[in-house]
Structures are given as structure tokens and as C-alpha cells.
Design a protein around this motif. Sequence first.
Motif, mmCIF file in Angstrom:
data_model
loop_
_atom_site.group_PDB
_atom_site.id
_atom_site.type_symbol
_atom_site.label_atom_id
_atom_site.label_comp_id
_atom_site.label_asym_id
_atom_site.label_seq_id
_atom_site.Cartn_x
_atom_site.Cartn_y
_atom_site.Cartn_z
ATOM 1 N N TRP A 148 -4.693 11.361 -1.688
ATOM 2 C CA TRP A 148 -4.209 10.058 -2.156
ATOM 3 C C TRP A 148 -3.539 10.201 -3.522
ATOM 4 C CZ3 TRP A 148 -5.571 6.766 -6.284
ATOM 5 C CH2 TRP A 148 -5.255 5.417 -6.125
ATOM 6 N N TYR A 156 -3.588 7.837 2.374
ATOM 7 C CA TYR A 156 -5.004 7.960 2.057
ATOM 8 C C TYR A 156 -5.440 9.404 2.287
ATOM 9 C CZ TYR A 156 -5.240 2.928 1.719
ATOM 10 O OH TYR A 156 -5.045 1.635 1.328
ATOM 11 N N GLU A 228 -11.380 6.148 -2.021
ATOM 12 C CA GLU A 228 -10.589 6.938 -2.970
ATOM 13 C C GLU A 228 -11.221 6.888 -4.360
ATOM 14 O OE1 GLU A 228 -8.406 8.864 -1.867
ATOM 15 O OE2 GLU A 228 -7.986 8.007 0.120
#
Length: 700
Positions: A148, A156, A228
Motif C-alpha cells: 500500500w 492495498y 494498512e
Amino acid sequence: MRRQRPTLIAVSTLIAITLTTAAPTPANAAPPEQVTALTAHQADGYTTLAWQPVDGATDYQIERTPVDADNTPTGAPTIVGIWRPNRQINQHAPTFADSGYNPGDTFQWRVRARTGTTEQPYSDPVTATTTAPWGNPTTPGEQLRTGWETTHAAQYTSDTDEYANTAAIDALSDRVRVVELGRTVQNRPINMMVIGHPTPAATPEAVAATSPVAINCNVHGNEPGDREACLIMARQLAFSTDPRITDLLSHTTVLIVPTINGDGRANNTRGNSTGQDLNRDYSLIRQPETTAYITMVRDYRPVAGYDGHEFGNSRAGDLPMLPPRHQNVAQPIFDQSQDMIEGHMYAKGAEAGWWACPYGCEGGGNVGLSEETILRNTLGLKNVTNSLLELRSSGGQTRPDEGNTANNRRRKTYSALWTFHQFLDYHRADRADILKARAEAIETQAANTGRLVFRGSRPIPAHPAPHPGDSPPPIDAPPADLILDNAPCAYKLTDAQYNGARTDGPGGVGTTVAQRIAAHGWKVITIGDDHYVPLNQPERGLIPLLLDTKGVEKLTDGERVYPTLTGRRNGPLTVTGFTCADDATINGPVTVRAGAALVTTATTISGPLTATGAAGILLADSTVNGPVRIATTTDAISIIDATIAGPVDLSGNTTGTDAPVLAGTTIRGPLRCTGNNPAPHNLGIANTVHGPRTTQCAAL
Ligand SMILES: [Zn+2]
């Protein structure tokens, strides 16, 4: 809320702050409608803009312009933010967390007030270079980047990227141990990073002794923003030399599960590969993913948690949050969770410029209710101070520059990163309160008093105006037919109910009720073909939801067992079978026969209590005016919030995988524990022992 927190809590919590201010402006130069004293503080992935409020302002517009090293614009000025009064609890010091830009780029910001629709003059500009992605690109470990990050939020992080990143952190940092909690339906590893300083405690029991915190990042596979943040935060915790980080990790263990739903993430679906919404399964644990997490909670005993999601309500605040509301959650856990949200997050959000609000916020609909299948409520019922975290999916009216996908994704992830760091700071500062709430909750639950509610939430009162968010989540009062005023002592399950085959798991195959109860960590006493689950246990509020006939989403229809011993009784007592005492006074010695069980609440025994070869002994909120000797028990031992004259002797008890519990108890004499397998533990609630404590109980 329990108390207001107007003052700062512990150390500064903004990360890597640098301060840039505009050139001084003569005090008499600005018209009164013009914003003055604009400042820009840089932190990980966001910039806190702060300014002097303008009298009569309806709202403020935040403008951002990309500039080069010479401060020459390289792009068009853009309105990136709208500040509204309902986004923070204090109005005298407006702040806005601008985020979404590419970290490391340089910008100029201006802010202007609007009165009604009339735009007032812009402030003088402030120029600053934003903070680059965390970690020196040339320092081993710090240099790691997720997929990411390397794609500037265009993609992602993939499952294979995640596993490689996690393994690299594990290999390069002494602070991190990666544990595989289980496998998804499609056989993806469910990893947990166990992080401590200088190294994490070696075993789950040793980690539990550090009062750990747990962050669950991606239960809904199509809500990846938190994941993330978890991966970035893991790298920070693993390698940062910031004294704040090493201090945090020297005082607790951080447990991070980046992806509980790896199959759903890989396929970008809400549910797992069978279509099951995993955040409607944490009590039932029909799926391997939820079983893995709940088993982890049993073994590592986190005292606080956050559960990351995204929320598709464009009118919501940046960061909708919600405590465990189910009415069977003990009051101290609800209060402490509310304190974490309203006391800490609202106050810190107003400093950093992030808009925390109650889940639902404005027009959120029928969300945030009492289903015990939701991790927020399951954890609350397990006496864990915790909150839901939602990241508003779209930019909405207050972040008009998020039509750009990468900008939108970065704002979400960096707002989650801020929240998770705040969560660690809260735990560090309020650990004593969190542990006190947990101890009170466990003792309250084990006392088995008060009504049981099968569905129904505590109300979430609106925060006093000006408040973050326009409307709290809906009232969710329990209907009369889902309230049981007279709680039983235990549930009795037949062997078919307990060990019988299940069809409610993936592919029509499920684990047994016995296996699920074991995963929750509840004590069970087996006598003949009957299996008893007493309610005088720490998870008293959760047990009936799965085993009572009134359970809305239950495992089976257990038989309610009510106390057989109440009131006053004189003379020696010999316990056979399953005996439950509540609100009883027993004047005389009590002997529990081999294979029998004694369960007590609010009971006083005058005389010795002796059990040899018993199936189970569970005492809560009870008193024994004499010695207690429990030997060679086969199934379960639990002594919580008791007062015992002593001595207490636990010896040769072999209770399978379920360790004896001795917690929150006062013993006015020696405590001796030998040859117990497993050894007793205290659930993190110290006992008061006036005599010596020997061998296995030395640390209890
Ligand atoms: Zn979700």
C-alpha cells in the motif's frame, strides 16, 4: 461517560511533531473576520491545522496548495476540508486534521471562515513539508514498506505482501514474535504480532501477566483501511527508537492481528469465504477465523481492545466509535470503555483535528446494537475495555477532495493509525483504572447477581453540546420477553447437546458445543452424562446467551439449574451430585464427595471445606470460616472474590486444559499449591494472603 477529562493525559501523543508557523502578523493588520494564527503541526500522514476562531463563523474552509521547494505553486489550490462546530468538543480552539495527500510532499495551507454562505478573507498562508512515510529508508527494518505504501495507496497490501512484511518484521526485530493463531477456511494463516520491549513475554500466560492490548484490523474483508494502519504501526513498534514507543512496550504487550479475515480480504468481500459475516460470529464461533480470535482472547487475556472497520455513512464523523453496549456487560467495563472514547478520544481528537463521534453519528440508522455476536460486545462480555472503530468510507461533505481514491484511502488509514496510537497511550496512562474495572467486572459477574438480558443495549447519551456528532446511536432497550430476572445457578447440557455433531460450520460441519465452550474458556463440570456450566464465572453475562432457551442466537437449549441450598443449615453437610448454594449459611463442616460438585454464591460456610476427587468446586462472593482443602479435582476449580480463614491447600488437581482460578480472594492463613496440573492463576486479580504462599501459588 464517567468523568470529563479536560486535562492532558500523560505525555504528548502526537507523533514526530514539527511545528511551522506563519510569519508574524501585526496584530492590527487583520480584519476581525479573517482567520489568524494559523499553525500546521506535522504527524504521520496528517497535518493538524489550528487557528484562532472568528466570531460569528458558521464554518471554516481549509485550502491546500501543492508547492515546490521555492514555495511556488505546482498545482491548483483546493478546498480539502470543511470544519464544522460539531466535529470537536471544544470550540475555542478549532483544529482540522488534513490528510489524504502523499506524505512527504510540501504544501501551503490557508483557512477562511464563512458566515452563512459569505466567504471571509483567507488567513495568511502556512507552508510546510509533510512527514514522509515512517521509517528511514536506509535503516534495516525501518526501511520496510507495505504494498500500500509503495504504490502510494493505489493498491492495498496483498495477502502475500502481508505475510512477507510480517515475516520480515519478525526476522529483523527482537521485539516481535509472530504467532499463527489458526487458518482461514481457505487455509490462509491468521497471524498475530506479539510485540514487547526488549522482547515480548515468552508464553501466552506470561503475556497475559503484562495486561496486554489487542487490535483486530480486518474482520470485514472489504473494509481494509485499518489493516494498512496495523501493518504500519507494527513496523513503528518494532523498530522505533522513540522513548514513547519503548516506554509503551516496556509496560505492556501489544497484540496486532492485521487480517482476521484473510479470505474475505483476498476476495474483497465482507464475509469469509462461506459468506459468513465474521462480526456476527464471535460468540457462536462457528468459523475457524472467529474461533482463532476467541481462543487468543482466552489465552492472552487482553485487557483492552479496538476492532477496526469502515462505515459507509458520508455524514458521519471521521472516526465513529462505540463501546460494548449489551446490558449483560458489567457496568465498570461499559464505563471504562466510554471513558476511553468520550474522555480520551474526543479530547485528543479535538487536539489533533480528528473527528471522533459515536457510531451512527448523524443519520446512521439502526447500527451499533446489542448483538453479542459482534466483537465489541463479545469482548465487553469477556470484561475487556474496548471500542469499535469505524473509518468513514467516503470523504463526505467535510472532506471534498476525496473523489481521488488514493487521497480517500490515505485519510482513512492515517486516521486509524492515529486512533491506534491513542489507544496505546490511553492504556499506558489509565492502566490502573482499566485493571480495576476489569477486576470489579469479573467479581460482579462471578457473583451471579442481577437480571439477565438476552438482547438489549445501554443507551448512549448524547455528548454535551457542542458534541462530536449530531445524534448518538439508537435506543435498543430489551423487550420484556428477553429479560430473565431470576438467573439460574448453572445450565445443564445433555451429552448429545454437549458432544453431539454440529452442522453450523463451514461446509455444514461445525465444532461441538464442548469445543466452543472450551474456546471461550468456561469451566464445565461433568457428572455422569450431564455437563454443567455454572454461572458464577467471569463470563456470566455471555454464557446464557449461548445456552439458555431464550438466547436469540444460541448454541443449544440448556436446562436451567437453580440453587438447592439456600438459607440457614446446621450440622455437617456432605455434597453429592451437583449442588448449588446461593445466599446460604452452612453451619458445619462441608465435605464434597468424589465425583460431586459444589457451586456457591453469597454463601457462608462455617467449618472446614474438604473436597477429594471432586468434579468441581466453584466459590464466588462467598466466605469459608475455616480451612479449605481441595485435592485431586478432575474438572474445574474457581475461587473468586472469597474470604477464607485458611489455610488453603490445593494439591494434585488435574483439570485438563482448564487452569484453576484463584482471584480476588482474601486468605487469612497460608496458601499452599502443589502438584496441580495445570497450575492455578489469578486472572490478573491479586489475592490477599496473610500467611506464606508456597510453590505454585507463590505469585498469586
Ligand atoms: Zn465492518
